[in-house]
Enzyme design. Structure first.
Site, PDB file in Angstrom:
ATOM      1  N   LYS A 271      15.442  -1.369  -6.117  1.00  0.00           N
ATOM      2  CA  LYS A 271      14.465  -0.356  -5.709  1.00  0.00           C
ATOM      3  C   LYS A 271      14.890   0.984  -6.280  1.00  0.00           C
ATOM      4  O   LYS A 271      16.088   1.267  -6.427  1.00  0.00           O
ATOM      5  CB  LYS A 271      14.433  -0.266  -4.172  1.00  0.00           C
ATOM      6  CG  LYS A 271      13.121   0.255  -3.638  1.00  0.00           C
ATOM      7  CD  LYS A 271      12.053  -0.823  -3.609  1.00  0.00           C
ATOM      8  CE  LYS A 271      10.775  -0.373  -2.977  1.00  0.00           C
ATOM      9  NZ  LYS A 271       9.797  -1.441  -2.800  1.00  0.00           N
TER      10      LYS A 271
ATOM     11  N   TYR B 113      -6.054   0.613   2.915  1.00  0.00           N
ATOM     12  CA  TYR B 113      -7.503   0.758   2.753  1.00  0.00           C
ATOM     13  C   TYR B 113      -8.134  -0.561   2.263  1.00  0.00           C
ATOM     14  O   TYR B 113      -9.172  -0.993   2.775  1.00  0.00           O
ATOM     15  CB  TYR B 113      -7.827   1.903   1.787  1.00  0.00           C
ATOM     16  CG  TYR B 113      -9.268   2.346   1.921  1.00  0.00           C
ATOM     17  CD1 TYR B 113      -9.640   3.266   2.894  1.00  0.00           C
ATOM     18  CD2 TYR B 113     -10.260   1.807   1.108  1.00  0.00           C
ATOM     19  CE1 TYR B 113     -10.966   3.640   3.060  1.00  0.00           C
ATOM     20  CE2 TYR B 113     -11.589   2.177   1.262  1.00  0.00           C
ATOM     21  CZ  TYR B 113     -11.927   3.106   2.235  1.00  0.00           C
ATOM     22  OH  TYR B 113     -13.240   3.470   2.402  1.00  0.00           O
TER      23      TYR B 113
ATOM     24  N   GLY C 235      -3.603   3.862   2.827  1.00  0.00           N
ATOM     25  CA  GLY C 235      -3.296   4.138   1.421  1.00  0.00           C
ATOM     26  C   GLY C 235      -3.807   3.009   0.539  1.00  0.00           C
ATOM     27  O   GLY C 235      -4.792   2.344   0.864  1.00  0.00           O
ATOM     28  N   ASN C 236      -3.104   2.781  -0.553  1.00  0.00           N
ATOM     29  CA  ASN C 236      -3.542   1.752  -1.506  1.00  0.00           C
ATOM     30  C   ASN C 236      -3.690   0.385  -0.849  1.00  0.00           C
ATOM     31  O   ASN C 236      -4.666  -0.329  -1.100  1.00  0.00           O
ATOM     32  CB  ASN C 236      -2.534   1.658  -2.657  1.00  0.00           C
ATOM     33  CG  ASN C 236      -2.537   2.912  -3.500  1.00  0.00           C
ATOM     34  OD1 ASN C 236      -3.582   3.517  -3.723  1.00  0.00           O
ATOM     35  ND2 ASN C 236      -1.369   3.337  -3.945  1.00  0.00           N
ATOM     36  N   VAL C 237      -2.735   0.016  -0.010  1.00  0.00           N
ATOM     37  CA  VAL C 237      -2.789  -1.302   0.624  1.00  0.00           C
ATOM     38  C   VAL C 237      -3.667  -1.258   1.884  1.00  0.00           C
ATOM     39  O   VAL C 237      -4.554  -2.091   2.053  1.00  0.00           O
ATOM     40  CB  VAL C 237      -1.372  -1.801   0.998  1.00  0.00           C
ATOM     41  CG1 VAL C 237      -1.460  -3.163   1.661  1.00  0.00           C
ATOM     42  CG2 VAL C 237      -0.483  -1.881  -0.238  1.00  0.00           C
TER      43      VAL C 237
HETATM   44  P1  NAD Z   1       0.428   4.700   0.018  1.00  0.00           P
HETATM   45  O1  NAD Z   1       1.394   5.802  -0.177  1.00  0.00           O
HETATM   46  O2  NAD Z   1      -0.696   4.508  -0.942  1.00  0.00           O
HETATM   47  O3  NAD Z   1      -0.243   4.810   1.465  1.00  0.00           O
HETATM   48  C1  NAD Z   1       0.451   5.025   2.643  1.00  0.00           C
HETATM   49  C2  NAD Z   1      -0.519   5.738   3.578  1.00  0.00           C
HETATM   50  O4  NAD Z   1      -0.004   5.682   4.894  1.00  0.00           O
HETATM   51  C3  NAD Z   1      -0.706   7.218   3.232  1.00  0.00           C
HETATM   52  O5  NAD Z   1      -2.093   7.496   3.153  1.00  0.00           O
HETATM   53  C4  NAD Z   1      -0.021   7.955   4.397  1.00  0.00           C
HETATM   54  O6  NAD Z   1      -0.680   9.172   4.714  1.00  0.00           O
HETATM   55  C5  NAD Z   1      -0.154   6.951   5.511  1.00  0.00           C
HETATM   56  N1  NAD Z   1       0.864   6.992   6.560  1.00  0.00           N
HETATM   57  C6  NAD Z   1       2.205   6.918   6.410  1.00  0.00           C
HETATM   58  N2  NAD Z   1       2.813   6.888   7.608  1.00  0.00           N
HETATM   59  C7  NAD Z   1       1.823   6.947   8.534  1.00  0.00           C
HETATM   60  C8  NAD Z   1       1.802   6.974   9.957  1.00  0.00           C
HETATM   61  N3  NAD Z   1       2.934   6.895  10.690  1.00  0.00           N
HETATM   62  N4  NAD Z   1       0.619   7.072  10.587  1.00  0.00           N
HETATM   63  C9  NAD Z   1      -0.537   7.124   9.863  1.00  0.00           C
HETATM   64  N5  NAD Z   1      -0.579   7.119   8.520  1.00  0.00           N
HETATM   65  C10 NAD Z   1       0.588   7.028   7.873  1.00  0.00           C
HETATM   66  O7  NAD Z   1       1.323   3.363   0.129  1.00  0.00           O
HETATM   67  P2  NAD Z   1       0.861   1.874  -0.119  1.00  0.00           P
HETATM   68  O8  NAD Z   1       1.073   1.512  -1.539  1.00  0.00           O
HETATM   69  O9  NAD Z   1      -0.462   1.652   0.525  1.00  0.00           O
HETATM   70  O10 NAD Z   1       1.977   1.091   0.713  1.00  0.00           O
HETATM   71  C11 NAD Z   1       1.971   1.109   2.126  1.00  0.00           C
HETATM   72  C12 NAD Z   1       3.226   0.398   2.636  1.00  0.00           C
HETATM   73  O11 NAD Z   1       3.242  -0.941   2.153  1.00  0.00           O
HETATM   74  C13 NAD Z   1       4.550   1.033   2.165  1.00  0.00           C
HETATM   75  O12 NAD Z   1       5.521   0.849   3.171  1.00  0.00           O
HETATM   76  C14 NAD Z   1       4.923   0.210   0.955  1.00  0.00           C
HETATM   77  O13 NAD Z   1       6.304   0.230   0.713  1.00  0.00           O
HETATM   78  C15 NAD Z   1       4.451  -1.157   1.416  1.00  0.00           C
HETATM   79  N6  NAD Z   1       4.154  -2.070   0.314  1.00  0.00           N
HETATM   80  C16 NAD Z   1       3.269  -1.712  -0.652  1.00  0.00           C
HETATM   81  C17 NAD Z   1       3.005  -2.593  -1.690  1.00  0.00           C
HETATM   82  C18 NAD Z   1       1.995  -2.262  -2.758  1.00  0.00           C
HETATM   83  O14 NAD Z   1       1.608  -3.179  -3.521  1.00  0.00           O
HETATM   84  N7  NAD Z   1       1.516  -1.042  -2.847  1.00  0.00           N
HETATM   85  C19 NAD Z   1       3.659  -3.835  -1.750  1.00  0.00           C
HETATM   86  C20 NAD Z   1       4.542  -4.185  -0.724  1.00  0.00           C
HETATM   87  C21 NAD Z   1       4.800  -3.280   0.305  1.00  0.00           C
END
Ligand code: NAD
Length: 342
Positions: free
Chosen positions: A78, A180, A176-178
């Site tokens: 990471k 939503y 966020g990305n996931v």
């Molecule tokens: P992202 O940064 O696009 O979205 C995260 C969202 O969560 C943001 O909009 C933020 O404002 C919100 N947020 C954070 N903490 C919060 C809280 N306590 N209350 C309300 N809103 C909160 O991230 P992502 O890519 O959607 O990933 C989300 C999680 O999933 C992360 O922990 C990431 O490590 C994990 N993850 C992501 C992927 C991927 O493919 N993107 C894969 C495996 C794991």
């Protein structure tokens, strides 16, 4: 830091600074024994440098476990780039980060994560080929969301006796990305959505698109629901916060949701089924790893379909052994990563 590396069995920790671009980055390689260490790159602000290193170390260990349980011949790694509010040229910063990756000669492969985008990956790709999730390769987040959605159905089946999500109340923390993309699938399956995000624009969009009910970020965890889906950042489940939960199960995408295994035991004691994060959120890793290997979408989709099966298997073991699924998953992963050398 050495003590944490020893307790997590982390192989190496690499640091760099680049005065020209303002880059301050850390790469943790938990293991590259069975293959290169693949794991995302975060671009976030941290209270101090030590917190960034701790984050990278813990997340890298999770990536090793995730790869092993997903049956991928990869190690875990990471990266964290400490967000610099005064950075003038973001593209140059990520290009410099690419040079840092290149210096590790293929031991670490990067990917998109919190705070980074496919465009950032394109900048990294100017300096190294050890990068996935570029614009051309695609964002893994929809695949992560797909895996989490299938995992929620498996969790619902195990805890509530049905995988029909119609009318189920699902609280999605973080859009966020996931989060939503997950909310979109849950809405299509007829689930009722309770949502929170620090970004009010994302919440507004979910209200308009999916008829989601907005909840204040600090209140979501104690809002009554069937499934709580953490999709923000990690470390949200500790002994205090677990007591606040009013749900039947926790199943979401966030990495490192548990601060420790005592929190998992407490979930178990309260009858809340926990879907281990590094199993349910492995869709993104599966996508980037197989895409990097040149596999087609059919192969990737078939591999993604194993996520709910693996979860169901872990839930069954957990029930038989009267242990938390988190402990069962950890035992399985440790066996694969350390003992068999898989
Ligand atoms: P992202 O940064 O696009 O979205 C995260 C969202 O969560 C943001 O909009 C933020 O404002 C919100 N947020 C954070 N903490 C919060 C809280 N306590 N209350 C309300 N809103 C909160 O991230 P992502 O890519 O959607 O990933 C989300 C999680 O999933 C992360 O922990 C990431 O490590 C994990 N993850 C992501 C992927 C991927 O493919 N993107 C894969 C495996 C794991």
């Amino acid at each position: 830091m050495f003590a944490l590396m020893q307790s997590t069995r982390t192989q190496s920790l690499h640091l760099t600074v680049d005065a020209a671009t303002g880059l301050k980055a850390v790469i943790a390689i938990h293991s590259d024994r069975v293959g290169p260490a693949l794991g995302g790159c975060r671009y976030l602000a941290y209270p101090d440098d030590e917190s960034a290193m701790i984050d990278a170390i813990r997340l890298a260990q999770g990536m090793s476990y995730k790869a092993a349980l997903a049956g991928l011949p990869l190690g875990g790694g990471k990266a964290v780039i400490i967000r610099n509010p005064h950075v003038e040229n973001r593209a140059a910063l990520f290009e410099a980060f690419g040079r840092f990756i290149e210096s590790l000669e293929g031991r670490y492969i990067t990917a998109i994560d919190s705070g980074t985008s496919t465009v950032d990956m394109d900048c990294i790709a100017l300096s190294t080929q050890h990068v996935t999730s570029t614009t051309a390769a695609g964002d893994p987040s929809p695949h992560t969301a797909m895996g989490v959605f299938a995992g929620i159905r498996a969790t619902s089946m195990a805890r509530l006796g049905s995988d029909n999500l119609e009318g189920l109340r699902v609280a999605v923390q973080g859009l966020g990305n996931v989060g939503y993309a997950l909310a979109e699938q849950l809405h299509a399956a007829g689930a009722e959505l309770l949502v929170s995000d620090y970004d009010s624009g994302r919440v507004q969009l979910a209200m308009e698109q999916f008829g989601a009910h907005p909840v204040a970020s600090e209140a979501l965890i104690s809002t009554p629901c069937d499934i709580f889906a953490p999709c923000g950042l990690g470390s949200i489940l500790n002994c205090q916060s677990v007591n606040q939960l009013r749900c039947a199960a926790v199943a979401g995408s966030a990495n490192n949701q548990l601060t420790n295994l005592q929190a998992a035991d407490q979930l178990e004691a309260r009858g809340i089924l926990y879907a281990p994060d590094y199993i349910i959120n492995s869709g993104g890793l599966i996508y980037v790893a197989l895409k990097h290997r040149g596999e087609d979408l059919g192969t990737i989709t078939a591999h993604l379909a194993r996520i709910p099966l693996r979860l169901t298997e872990v839930f069954a073991h957990a029930q038989a052994e009267k242990r938390s699924p988190a402990r069962v998953a950890e035992s399985l992963a440790e066996r694969l990563v350390y003992q068999k050398g898989v």
